[in-house]
Design a protein around this motif. Structure first.
Motif, PDB file in Angstrom:
ATOM      1  N   GLU A  22       6.723   8.826  -1.722  1.00 62.83           N
ATOM      2  CA  GLU A  22       5.782   7.724  -1.522  1.00 62.83           C
ATOM      3  C   GLU A  22       6.276   6.460  -2.226  1.00 62.83           C
ATOM      4  O   GLU A  22       6.938   6.535  -3.255  1.00 62.83           O
ATOM      5  CB  GLU A  22       4.398   8.086  -2.065  1.00 62.83           C
ATOM      6  CG  GLU A  22       3.645   9.063  -1.205  1.00 62.83           C
ATOM      7  CD  GLU A  22       2.210   9.236  -1.658  1.00 62.83           C
ATOM      8  OE1 GLU A  22       1.817   8.630  -2.677  1.00 62.83           O
ATOM      9  OE2 GLU A  22       1.476   9.979  -1.000  1.00 62.83           O
ATOM     10  N   ALA A  23       5.930   5.339  -1.639  1.00 62.81           N
ATOM     11  CA  ALA A  23       6.244   4.045  -2.237  1.00 62.81           C
ATOM     12  C   ALA A  23       4.993   3.180  -2.180  1.00 62.81           C
ATOM     13  O   ALA A  23       4.107   3.418  -1.360  1.00 62.81           O
ATOM     14  CB  ALA A  23       7.392   3.383  -1.487  1.00 62.81           C
ATOM     15  N   GLY A  45       0.832  -1.197   0.000  1.00 66.07           N
ATOM     16  CA  GLY A  45       0.000   0.000   0.000  1.00 66.07           C
ATOM     17  C   GLY A  45       0.864   1.244   0.000  1.00 66.07           C
ATOM     18  O   GLY A  45       2.093   1.171   0.069  1.00 66.07           O
ATOM     19  N   LYS A  46       0.235   2.380  -0.081  1.00 63.44           N
ATOM     20  CA  LYS A  46       0.976   3.653  -0.102  1.00 63.44           C
ATOM     21  C   LYS A  46       1.667   3.882   1.233  1.00 63.44           C
ATOM     22  O   LYS A  46       1.049   3.819   2.288  1.00 63.44           O
ATOM     23  CB  LYS A  46       0.039   4.819  -0.389  1.00 63.44           C
ATOM     24  CG  LYS A  46      -0.525   4.823  -1.789  1.00 63.44           C
ATOM     25  CD  LYS A  46       0.540   5.190  -2.798  1.00 63.44           C
ATOM     26  CE  LYS A  46      -0.054   5.207  -4.196  1.00 63.44           C
ATOM     27  NZ  LYS A  46       0.956   5.283  -5.210  1.00 63.44           N
ATOM     28  N   VAL A  47       2.969   4.110   1.171  1.00 65.63           N
ATOM     29  CA  VAL A  47       3.777   4.360   2.358  1.00 65.63           C
ATOM     30  C   VAL A  47       4.567   5.633   2.117  1.00 65.63           C
ATOM     31  O   VAL A  47       5.159   5.805   1.047  1.00 65.63           O
ATOM     32  CB  VAL A  47       4.747   3.182   2.617  1.00 65.63           C
ATOM     33  CG1 VAL A  47       5.625   3.458   3.815  1.00 65.63           C
ATOM     34  CG2 VAL A  47       3.991   1.885   2.778  1.00 65.63           C
ATOM     35  N   VAL A  48       4.568   6.533   3.090  1.00 68.28           N
ATOM     36  CA  VAL A  48       5.384   7.738   2.995  1.00 68.28           C
ATOM     37  C   VAL A  48       6.723   7.435   3.670  1.00 68.28           C
ATOM     38  O   VAL A  48       6.779   7.121   4.859  1.00 68.28           O
ATOM     39  CB  VAL A  48       4.699   8.947   3.670  1.00 68.28           C
ATOM     40  CG1 VAL A  48       5.606  10.172   3.593  1.00 68.28           C
ATOM     41  CG2 VAL A  48       3.360   9.224   3.008  1.00 68.28           C
TER      42      VAL A  48
END
Length: 77
Positions: free
Chosen positions: A28-29, A19-22
């Motif tokens: 973002e990844a 999922g979106k990770v900061v």
């Protein structure tokens, strides 16, 4: 299954965050690998120790160490 295969399963199941990770950089990844979730897990930590011991069995060493916090669970395992 071998310890190495079991550890790989634990890493995939517990260490990979989807999922979106900061990231700390602010970027973002879509996924993140958090090995703390593996090295601090009661079932996975002994696998880490046994796999590391197997990978280093040909080395001549008397002690292990590393930076505190991140390396502590690995050294303990």
């Amino acid at each position: 299954m071998s310890d190495r295969e079991n550890l790989l399963t634990e890493i995939k199941d517990k260490g990979v965050v989807h999922g979106k990770v900061v990231l700390s950089s602010g970027k973002e990844a879509d996924f993140y690998v958090d090995m703390r979730r593996v090295t601090l897990d009661g079932h996975a930590a002994p696998l880490v120790g046994r796999v590391m011991l197997d990978l280093t069995k040909d080395l001549d060493y008397e002690a292990v160490g590393g930076l505190t916090l991140g390396a502590d669970p690995v050294a303990t395992a």
